[in-house]
Design a protein around this motif. Structure first.
Motif, PDB file in Angstrom:
ATOM      1  N   ASN A  96      11.193   2.533   1.701  1.00 32.94           N
ATOM      2  CA  ASN A  96      11.204   2.905   3.107  1.00 32.94           C
ATOM      3  C   ASN A  96      11.269   4.434   3.164  1.00 32.94           C
ATOM      4  OD1 ASN A  96      11.295   2.903   5.855  1.00 32.94           O
ATOM      5  ND2 ASN A  96      13.465   2.339   5.978  1.00 32.94           N
TER       6      ASN A  96
ATOM      7  N   ARG B 179       5.470   2.558   0.757  1.00 28.31           N
ATOM      8  CA  ARG B 179       5.920   1.459   1.620  1.00 28.31           C
ATOM      9  C   ARG B 179       5.455   0.108   1.078  1.00 28.31           C
ATOM     10  NH1 ARG B 179       5.136   4.323   7.545  1.00 28.31           N
ATOM     11  NH2 ARG B 179       7.127   5.407   7.498  1.00 28.31           N
ATOM     12  N   ASN B 180       4.253   0.065   0.544  1.00 27.23           N
ATOM     13  CA  ASN B 180       3.733  -1.176  -0.042  1.00 27.23           C
ATOM     14  C   ASN B 180       4.496  -1.592  -1.299  1.00 27.23           C
ATOM     15  OD1 ASN B 180       1.797  -1.489   1.941  1.00 27.23           O
ATOM     16  ND2 ASN B 180       0.169  -0.521   0.748  1.00 27.23           N
ATOM     17  N   HIS B 181       5.199  -0.634  -1.865  1.00 24.60           N
ATOM     18  CA  HIS B 181       5.984  -0.919  -3.066  1.00 24.60           C
ATOM     19  C   HIS B 181       7.485  -0.925  -2.773  1.00 24.60           C
ATOM     20  CE1 HIS B 181       2.070  -0.145  -4.862  1.00 24.60           C
ATOM     21  NE2 HIS B 181       2.504  -0.884  -5.872  1.00 24.60           N
ATOM     22  N   GLY B 182       7.826  -1.274  -1.546  1.00 25.31           N
ATOM     23  CA  GLY B 182       9.214  -1.515  -1.184  1.00 25.31           C
ATOM     24  C   GLY B 182      10.053  -0.299  -0.866  1.00 25.31           C
TER      25      GLY B 182
ATOM     26  N   GLU C 121       1.858   5.225   2.496  1.00 23.45           N
ATOM     27  CA  GLU C 121       1.436   3.822   2.509  1.00 23.45           C
ATOM     28  C   GLU C 121       1.712   3.162   1.148  1.00 23.45           C
ATOM     29  OE1 GLU C 121      -2.786   1.481   2.749  1.00 23.45           O
ATOM     30  OE2 GLU C 121      -2.494   3.169   4.139  1.00 23.45           O
ATOM     31  N   TYR C 122       1.411   3.853   0.078  1.00 19.72           N
ATOM     32  CA  TYR C 122       1.655   3.325  -1.268  1.00 19.72           C
ATOM     33  C   TYR C 122       3.143   3.042  -1.475  1.00 19.72           C
ATOM     34  CZ  TYR C 122       2.118   3.080  -6.326  1.00 19.72           C
ATOM     35  OH  TYR C 122       2.435   2.686  -7.599  1.00 19.72           O
TER      36      TYR C 122
END
Length: 172
Positions: A15, A10-13, A7-8
């Motif tokens: 994939n 993905r939240n920081h761009g 999740e971290y």
């Protein structure tokens, strides 16, 4: 923890593929687990107890958070692999104890209901796993947790010496 990491990222761009993250983590852990192969040794009386249980017709399994290749190397090194009907590792379950998935897999594979399984472990996590799967939790003092810790985590019985297992099952 893995979920939070994904999740971290993905939240920081980033994939990321969850399976690739799990594989990367497994490889990192495996490097350290391999080093432990030469350091560890079986507890006193283990082979005698395993032989006793097998001769009584008991099904014996291992549920471990260790990597599959590493646990196989350990079992072969100490020549105890033939005692076990099934070995379940983090590689098969993709989750770690205390998640009961591994113990449920053992139950299904051996065709033994969880309420008839005695899960012996030396840690709080082991006791939590047994409780979560509705199996009998037996603590073994000689690992990472104290008698009190094991009892507080759900141990129905705490043993200090593996030979006690023979005495208990001899009375059955």
């Amino acid at each position: 923890m893995v979920t939070l990491t994904i999740e971290y990222l993905r939240n920081h761009g980033r994939n990321v593929n969850p399976n690739e993250v799990l594989e990367d983590i497994d490889e990192i852990l495996k490097k350290y687990e391999i080093k432990a192969i030469d350091v560890g040794k079986p507890k006193d009386g283990l082979i005698d107890v395993l032989d006793f249980l097998k001769k009584r017709g008991m099904k014996i399994a291992i549920l471990t958070n260790t990597n599959r290749e590493v646990i196989e190397a350990i079992l072969e090194k100490y020549k105890v692999d033939s005692f076990f009907d099934i070995v379940v590792t983090r590689n098969e379950t993709k989750v770690l104890k205390p998640n009961p998935k591994g113990l449920l897999l053992i139950s299904e594979s051996l065709n033994v209901p969880t309420h008839k399984i005695v899960f012996i472990g030396d840690s709080i996590i082991d006791m939590q796993t047994a409780v979560n799967a509705k199996a009998h939790a037996w603590g073994f003092v000689g690992g990472v947790s104290s008698d009190n810790d094991l009892r507080e985590a759900g141990a129905e019985l705490v043993i200090r010496n593996l030979k006690e297992i023979k005495t208990i099952f001899d009375d059955c």
